[in-house]
Motif scaffolding. Structure first.
Motif, PDB file in Angstrom:
ATOM      1  N   UNK A 685       0.808  -1.217   0.000  1.00 34.23           N
ATOM      2  CA  UNK A 685       0.000   0.000   0.000  1.00 34.23           C
ATOM      3  C   UNK A 685       0.841   1.267   0.000  1.00 34.23           C
ATOM      4  N   UNK A 686       0.241   2.315  -0.532  1.00 36.05           N
ATOM      5  CA  UNK A 686       0.700   3.676  -0.321  1.00 36.05           C
ATOM      6  C   UNK A 686      -0.281   4.288   0.668  1.00 36.05           C
ATOM      7  N   UNK A 687       0.208   4.655   1.842  1.00 41.44           N
ATOM      8  CA  UNK A 687      -0.673   5.250   2.848  1.00 41.44           C
ATOM      9  C   UNK A 687      -0.842   6.735   2.571  1.00 41.44           C
ATOM     10  N   UNK A 688      -2.069   7.216   2.707  1.00 42.69           N
ATOM     11  CA  UNK A 688      -2.350   8.636   2.491  1.00 42.69           C
ATOM     12  C   UNK A 688      -3.215   9.157   3.618  1.00 42.69           C
ATOM     13  N   UNK A 689      -2.801  10.285   4.197  1.00 39.71           N
ATOM     14  CA  UNK A 689      -3.598  10.965   5.209  1.00 39.71           C
ATOM     15  C   UNK A 689      -3.257  12.445   5.163  1.00 39.71           C
ATOM     16  N   UNK A 690      -3.663  13.169   6.184  1.00 44.55           N
ATOM     17  CA  UNK A 690      -3.449  14.620   6.177  1.00 44.55           C
ATOM     18  C   UNK A 690      -1.974  14.985   6.276  1.00 44.55           C
ATOM     19  N   UNK A 691      -1.127  14.033   6.671  1.00 44.52           N
ATOM     20  CA  UNK A 691       0.308  14.298   6.792  1.00 44.52           C
ATOM     21  C   UNK A 691       1.052  14.060   5.483  1.00 44.52           C
ATOM     22  N   UNK A 692       0.391  13.481   4.502  1.00 40.33           N
ATOM     23  CA  UNK A 692       1.044  13.214   3.230  1.00 40.33           C
ATOM     24  C   UNK A 692       0.907  11.763   2.840  1.00 40.33           C
ATOM     25  N   UNK A 693       1.883  11.256   2.085  1.00 44.15           N
ATOM     26  CA  UNK A 693       1.839   9.867   1.626  1.00 44.15           C
ATOM     27  C   UNK A 693       3.154   9.185   1.964  1.00 44.15           C
ATOM     28  N   UNK A 694       3.105   7.856   2.117  1.00 40.71           N
ATOM     29  CA  UNK A 694       4.316   7.082   2.341  1.00 40.71           C
ATOM     30  C   UNK A 694       4.090   5.668   1.808  1.00 40.71           C
TER      31      UNK A 694
END
Length: 888
Positions: A685-694
């Motif tokens: 997965x590519x994680x995405x939230x308010x802090x960005x992506x990783x």
């Protein structure tokens, strides 16, 4: 070839029917009769040694006995005769041929296929071939019916181009019954020479065509097709039916991305990128023809429905909502205006139910209010027949109002014979007419989707955040992997490649043994995730090869032992190369995504985005796009998935950082375009939230590229040509000369604002205060396969890049002639920048192989005329302008 000599196909002055016949129902007899009956006012020849006369006209024995070379010839003879006839016609001077014959795949006397023999015979004469195995061509405006279609076509301004002859006859019959006319009807057949791209290029510049409709079953030359499609769609509405939506072959892919990016998804992405509108069924095709044949500009997605029956209004509303449309919210002022002209029992909302006993005046008054309502973008009039007022009377009463409507008005007259006169009146008035509420709504939604596709061509994206990609490092990683024979690449090397393109990824180390794993975990810092490393196991979690939240060294030892036991049971044959130890990323509430790239056999690299995780293929929530991307295109890619709603935030979950996500997608597109060896990339997965992506995991598959292969050949759309950037000294400062980019929109608008009124007049031949969004997009979002614009850019006192000059060239589809223009900011003219940019442009055009540059200049533009003379251009006065021409 592209449009070379196509004027002889579409606008011939003379035509010869080779194989004209008197045999009933034969192709030769049908074509000759159609040519004679069509009203063609040019010279008509018949060729057949069996006859002296046909239809009272003389017949020539062969091509050599013709008194002159026909502009266009139609070959109706057996396949074996075609190559010789093409050779003879080319030698006589004919430059366009329609080959109706089938069976040209058969071998000729020398073993070469008859098809190839015909193409070889045509090539020395630049003779164009439509077909073979086609139905022919109709150009109603000049009375040309060079086909064996059972009926002719009415003259109009809609072009229809089809790879299917059967569909041509179907649409002809349908359109004739509805009074829809056409500028051109083209049956491409096998498209051996003249293909869909060629015809699109021609029709894009045809002043007699307002809209283009295509039916295609396959695309062979993706770059050529995409360039022609983008050019046509910018010029006029262009619709396409692409058949074979479910014909993609199922195959075992290395990655989720390769498995999910089906062929039809790629086709859909390509057509969207071109600004075209795709319709999926014959019914939608007919609806689309009805709307596009009578175009009105659509300025938004909000539809108002007027009906004399509540049920019909509900059906239309259901269809609109199901299709993702928008019901116009009527303002208080509009409701008050409607209440003033409607009975108290009207619906007081949208749909506007004017009650079943409505007389003609009530229809007219309600429509007049809605036409004046700023919150309404289009209107649908639904009418169910009643015994109170004849439908034709209602149509007659409202038509004067609807003819002058500035926004689209669609009509649906529900029923049979009783509403037929009303339908006929509306058709004659140029209004789209439908038989059902659902069909009418579908026609409106097609207009909405087309508008959205066009908007994508006009958006100016923001620049990317972060450092530029380190292409050298990425190429070194790929070269090293290939040198080791490593084609299926695990996450450690995959993440190194992501890092080269500035895509955040969790820290990862490869460990061959337990001791190395312990050392890596200590360096990264607990907690960690540990994963199996095996070239034989694609999805590690399926065999228990992943353990998360490993807290310390003891837990890591236990986790590795457990992985070994599980894998030994599940896959005893698998090779075990070791483990990857990864930083444990805790992002509560983050959305798991999949991003990646794969390679389509026709359109080349594509970028995929969707909902990720272990159930990615079960969820099947994905969309694809063609690289290169920018932020606008990346945002559109995200918006086409269901997971986009999660990314927008809900309840106490803040929205994800969409700019960071779009930047990652843009960089994935850069990677796919830059690295020809990259066959598949999977970030899941590519994680995405308010802090960005990783990125938590990344895998890729490489495929060696044959020596001497141009890495750009595989791309359907050419990326930004950064190799053409250069830095020069000018006027005591450093100046960057480079191709223009979509992101240059704000700087280009500022550049235009700094031009004097005189310079704007010299450039545009008109007085314009500022560039419209469409003009700005047209100047900055160029097709590098067709045109080039070099800008001169420098850094201003505030540290911002500013554009101070631009020289552009637009090549014709045949890459023979380029039309140029150069503009220098008004306050720095006279310092040699124009000559510098033009020299740069001329060198580029020579390297590209253009034969000549031409430019149109106003006679009082003395600076440009002097520059042209200094650079060797020949000046010729033509009416009110001067034509500058330079042979390259």
């Amino acid at each position: 070839m592209t449009i070379r000599n196509l004027q002889h196909l579409f606008q011939p002055r003379s035509i010869a029917v080779i194989g004209a016949s008197a045999r009933p129902h034969s192709v030769g007899a049908t074509v000759y009769a159609n040519v004679l009956e069509g009203g063609f006012n040019g010279t008509i020849f018949a060729v057949n040694p069996k006859y002296d006369t046909l239809a009272g006209r003389p017949v020539h024995r062969d091509i050599d006995s013709l008194p002159q070379a026909p502009d266009l010839a139609v070959i109706c003879t057996p396949a074996a005769t075609v190559p010789g006839l093409v050779a003879r016609l080319g030698a006589r001077g004919t430059r366009a041929v329609i080959v109706l014959s089938a069976g040209l795949d058969a071998p000729g006397p020398d073993g070469t296929s008859l098809r190839q023999a015909a193409l070889d015979a045509a090539r020395p004469h630049l003779l164009r071939i439509l077909g073979p195995n086609c139905l022919g061509l109709l150009v109603p405006g000049i009375g040309l019916n060079a086909s064996f279609a059972p009926s002719g076509a009415l003259p109009g301004r809609l072009a229809f181009v089809s790879q299917s002859g059967a569909l041509v006859t179907t649409v002809l019959d349908w359109a004739h019954a509805r009074g829809i006319g056409f500028s051109t009807f083209v049956s491409l057949g096998d498209g051996s020479d003249v293909d869909a791209g060629d015809v699109l290029d021609y029709l894009a510049g045809d002043p007699g065509t307002d809209a283009i409709l295509l039916y295609v079953e396959g695309v062979r030359q993706a770059r050529k097709f995409m360039s022609a499609a983008r050019s046509a769609a910018r010029a006029k509405p262009t619709l396409i039916v692409k058949a074979g939506r479910h014909a993609e072959a199922a195959h075992a892919a290395f990655s989720h991305t390769g498995a999910l990016a089906g062929a039809d998804l790629v086709v859909d992405a390509a057509l969207r990128r071109a600004g075209m509108l795709r319709v999926l069924t014959t019914e939608e095709l007919f609806d689309a023809v009805a709307v596009l044949a009578r175009p009105r500009p659509l300025h938004g997605p909000r539809l108002a429905i007027v009906t004399n029956g509540g049920g019909a209004g509900v059906m239309a509303t259901d269809a609109l909502v199901a299709g993702g449309g928008t019901l116009a919210p009527l303002s208080a002022a509009t409701i008050a205006a409607l209440s003033a002209v409607l009975p108290a029992t009207w619906s007081h909302g949208n749909p506007v139910d004017i009650i079943g006993d409505a007389p003609p005046e009530r229809y007219r008054d309600a429509l007049a209010v809605l036409q004046a309502a700023p919150e309404v973008d289009a209107i649908l009039l639904l009418h169910a027949p009643t015994a109170i007022v004849p439908s034709a009377a209602i149509a007659s009463h409202v038509l004067p109002l609807l003819r002058s409507a500035a926004r689209p008005v669609l009509t649906a007259w529900l029923g049979g014979d009783s509403v037929a006169p009303a339908r006929r009146l509306c058709l004659e008035a140029g209004l789209p007419v439908f038989d059902t509420p659902e069909a009418a709504v579908q026609g409106f939604l097609q207009l909405v989707q087309y508008r959205r596709n066009q908007e994508l061509l006009m958006q100016v994206p923001a620049p990317l955040a972060g450092a530029a990609a380190d292409r050298a490092a990425a190429r070194a990683i790929v070269a090293g992997l290939l040198a080791r024979g490593c084609l299926k690449v695990g996450e450690a090397d995959g993440k190194a490649l992501l890092a080269a393109y500035g895509i955040p990824a969790a820290r990862t180390a490869v460990a061959a043994t337990m001791e190395e794993a312990l050392a890596a975990a200590a360096a990264i810092g607990y907690p960690v995730a540990v994963k199996l490393l095996s070239p034989d196991i694609t999805h590690k979690s399926d065999v228990g090869g992943v353990v998360l939240d490993v807290e310390d060294a003891a837990a890591l030892r236990a986790a590795l032992a457990d992985i070994g036991r599980r894998v030994a049971r599940a896959r005893p044959d698998a090779r075990i190369d070791g483990y990857t130890v990864q930083q444990m990323v805790h992002r509560p509430g983050a959305v798991e995504l999949i991003v990646g790239s794969t390679t389509d056999p026709v359109f080349g690299p594509v970028v995929l985005f969707g909902q990720g995780g272990v159930a990615v293929e079960v969820m099947a929530d994905q969309a694809v796009a063609l690289p290169p991307l920018n932020r606008v295109l990346a945002a559109d890619l995200v918006s086409r998935t269901r997971v986009a709603k999660l990314l927008a935030g809900y309840r106490d979950r803040p929205a994800a950082d969409l700019d960071a996500l779009c930047d990652a997608l843009v960089r994935i597109g850069q990677m796919a375009a830059d690295l020809p060896e990259l066959a598949e990339l999977d970030v899941n997965p590519l994680l995405a939230d308010s802090r960005g992506v990783i990125a938590l995991d990344a895998r890729l598959r490489l495929a060696p590229v044959a020596a001497g292969t141009d890495p750009l050949d595989r791309l359907a759309i050419l990326p930004y040509p950064d190799a053409l950037e250069s830095t020069v000294a000018w006027d005591g400062a450093s100046l960057v000369i480079r191709p223009i980019r979509p992101e240059d929109g704000p700087a280009h608008q500022a550049f235009f604002a700094a031009l004097s009124a005189e310079d704007i007049h010299f450039r545009l031949f008109a007085q314009v205060r500022e560039l419209s969004p469409a003009q700005l997009a047209r100047f900055t979002q160029i097709d590098y396969a067709r045109e080039m614009a070099f800008i001169a850019s420098r850094v201003d006192a505030a540290g911002r890049a500013e554009t101070v000059g631009v020289a552009r060239v637009v090549g014709d589809p045949d890459n023979v002639t380029g039309e140029f223009a150069v503009t220098i900011r008004s306050d720095i003219k006279g310092r040699g920048l124009g000559r510098l940019l033009m020299t740069h442009l001329i060198d580029y055009c020579r390297a590209r192989g253009l034969a000549e540059l031409v430019g149109t200049v106003l006679p009082d533009n003395v600076r440009m005329l002097a520059l042209g003379q200094a650079l060797g251009f020949q000046a010729t006065r033509q009416d009110d302008v001067v034509l500058l021409r330079l042979r390259l």
